[in-house]
Write a protein that holds these residues in place. Structure first.
Motif, PDB file in Angstrom:
ATOM      1  N   ASP A   1     -10.819   2.952 -41.100  1.00  0.00           N
ATOM      2  CA  ASP A   1     -11.689   1.935 -40.503  1.00  0.00           C
ATOM      3  C   ASP A   1     -10.841   0.754 -40.017  1.00  0.00           C
ATOM      4  OD1 ASP A   1     -13.502  -0.093 -39.911  1.00  0.00           O
ATOM      5  OD2 ASP A   1     -14.716   0.235 -41.690  1.00  0.00           O
ATOM      6  N   PRO A   2     -10.845   0.472 -38.717  1.00  0.00           N
ATOM      7  CA  PRO A   2     -10.033  -0.643 -38.209  1.00  0.00           C
ATOM      8  C   PRO A   2     -10.501  -2.016 -38.710  1.00  0.00           C
ATOM      9  CG  PRO A   2     -11.395   0.272 -36.449  1.00  0.00           C
ATOM     10  CD  PRO A   2     -11.564   1.172 -37.644  1.00  0.00           C
ATOM     11  N   GLU A   3     -11.759  -2.116 -39.155  1.00  0.00           N
ATOM     12  CA  GLU A   3     -12.258  -3.381 -39.704  1.00  0.00           C
ATOM     13  C   GLU A   3     -11.538  -3.729 -41.009  1.00  0.00           C
ATOM     14  OE1 GLU A   3     -16.590  -3.351 -40.067  1.00  0.00           O
ATOM     15  OE2 GLU A   3     -16.651  -1.948 -38.396  1.00  0.00           O
ATOM     16  N   ILE A   4     -11.135  -2.710 -41.754  1.00  0.00           N
ATOM     17  CA  ILE A   4     -10.423  -2.929 -43.016  1.00  0.00           C
ATOM     18  C   ILE A   4      -8.920  -2.953 -42.763  1.00  0.00           C
ATOM     19  CG2 ILE A   4     -10.012  -2.052 -45.343  1.00  0.00           C
ATOM     20  CD1 ILE A   4     -12.793  -0.677 -45.130  1.00  0.00           C
ATOM     21  N   GLY A   5      -8.432  -2.017 -41.961  1.00  0.00           N
ATOM     22  CA  GLY A   5      -7.025  -2.009 -41.561  1.00  0.00           C
ATOM     23  C   GLY A   5      -6.051  -1.610 -42.660  1.00  0.00           C
ATOM     24  N   ILE A   6      -6.389  -0.595 -43.433  1.00  0.00           N
ATOM     25  CA  ILE A   6      -5.488  -0.151 -44.502  1.00  0.00           C
ATOM     26  C   ILE A   6      -4.220   0.438 -43.906  1.00  0.00           C
ATOM     27  CG2 ILE A   6      -5.193   1.473 -46.423  1.00  0.00           C
ATOM     28  CD1 ILE A   6      -8.293   1.295 -46.775  1.00  0.00           C
ATOM     29  N   ASP A   7      -3.084  -0.006 -44.416  1.00  0.00           N
ATOM     30  CA  ASP A   7      -1.794   0.566 -44.027  1.00  0.00           C
ATOM     31  C   ASP A   7      -1.450   1.653 -45.043  1.00  0.00           C
ATOM     32  OD1 ASP A   7       0.769   1.253 -43.295  1.00  0.00           O
ATOM     33  OD2 ASP A   7       1.635  -0.719 -43.704  1.00  0.00           O
ATOM     34  N   TRP A   8      -1.821   2.876 -44.735  1.00  0.00           N
ATOM     35  CA  TRP A   8      -1.582   3.995 -45.640  1.00  0.00           C
ATOM     36  C   TRP A   8      -0.105   4.388 -45.652  1.00  0.00           C
ATOM     37  CZ3 TRP A   8      -5.266   5.778 -48.915  1.00  0.00           C
ATOM     38  CH2 TRP A   8      -6.607   5.438 -48.636  1.00  0.00           C
ATOM     39  N   SER A   9       0.665   3.912 -44.677  1.00  0.00           N
ATOM     40  CA  SER A   9       2.101   4.216 -44.583  1.00  0.00           C
ATOM     41  C   SER A   9       2.372   5.722 -44.623  1.00  0.00           C
ATOM     42  CB  SER A   9       2.896   3.501 -45.687  1.00  0.00           C
ATOM     43  OG  SER A   9       2.793   2.106 -45.511  1.00  0.00           O
ATOM     44  N   ILE A  10       1.583   6.466 -43.852  1.00  0.00           N
ATOM     45  CA  ILE A  10       1.804   7.908 -43.747  1.00  0.00           C
ATOM     46  C   ILE A  10       2.105   8.252 -42.291  1.00  0.00           C
ATOM     47  CG2 ILE A  10       0.465   8.568 -45.782  1.00  0.00           C
ATOM     48  CD1 ILE A  10      -1.926   9.138 -43.953  1.00  0.00           C
ATOM     49  N   ASP A  11       2.893   9.300 -42.117  1.00  0.00           N
ATOM     50  CA  ASP A  11       3.256   9.728 -40.764  1.00  0.00           C
ATOM     51  C   ASP A  11       2.672  11.108 -40.464  1.00  0.00           C
ATOM     52  OD1 ASP A  11       4.797  11.262 -42.424  1.00  0.00           O
ATOM     53  OD2 ASP A  11       6.713  10.737 -41.498  1.00  0.00           O
ATOM     54  N   PHE A  12       1.507  11.400 -41.047  1.00  0.00           N
ATOM     55  CA  PHE A  12       0.837  12.674 -40.848  1.00  0.00           C
ATOM     56  C   PHE A  12      -0.668  12.442 -40.796  1.00  0.00           C
ATOM     57  CE2 PHE A  12       1.776  12.065 -45.374  1.00  0.00           C
ATOM     58  CZ  PHE A  12       0.505  12.114 -45.942  1.00  0.00           C
TER      59      PHE A  12
END
Length: 183
Positions: free
Chosen positions: A151-162
């Protein structure tokens, strides 16, 4: 003290690190002590259910919550490594819509207290991960909700490249603005 408790980026989400006693034979630690949890975390809770999942690399579970019978969760990893996330979805909170995340692994033995009123999820970073969590209320599928992981409203940076592997209910999760919230 058998645990050290620190506050995450969200004041109500606590990081718990147990004191580990180890030698050449292996190690020992208390994974839960009700009295110390209440004293150190500052909440007196009763856990009623233990859950255990095993997931392959790339699986993302969440962001889950129950709109009725809200669950507090004490989470940890027994095998592998995950990136664990909590999102405050309490409308009255100054942290509404904000998230915090950290790495949990079998090696670091960290636990996270996610109180009721938060959505929760994790992504598996290792080849597999076993994830355990205690809950303060039972699972009621009719009250379960899911907020979409990206969700772009939350903007979590999951730091995954997949591209993560999702259950159908998680892929169909709602955006925070469309989801049911807590007061």
């Amino acid at each position: 003290m058998a645990i050290q408790v620190t506050t995450s980026a969200l004041r109500d989400v606590k990081i718990i690190e147990p004191k580990v006693f180890g030698d050449t034979r292996g190690y020992f630690y208390e994974s839960f002590n009700e009295r110390e949890f209440a004293e150190q975390v500052g909440v007196d809770v009763r856990f009623v259910q233990d859950n255990h999942s095993r997931s392959a690399k790339g699986v993302l579970r969440g962001l889950h919550y129950q709109i009725e019978h809200a669950q507090g969760k004490l989470v940890r990893v027994m095998e592998g490594e995950v990136f664990d996330v909590a999102v405050d979805i309490r409308k009255s909170s100054p942290d509404f819509g904000k998230w915090t995340g950290l790495h949990l692994s079998a090696e670091n033995r960290r636990q996270v207290w996610v109180p009721p009123g938060f959505a929760h999820g994790f992504v598996v970073l290792s080849e597999a991960a076993q994830f355990l969590y205690k809950t303060t209320d039972y699972w009621y599928p009719e009250h379960e909700r899911s907020i979409v992981w990206n969700d772009p409203e939350i903007g979590i940076d999951w730091s995954i490249d997949f591209e993560p592997l999702l259950a159908a209910k998680d892929a169909a999760g709602k955006r925070l603005s469309q989801a049911d919230h807590f007061a």
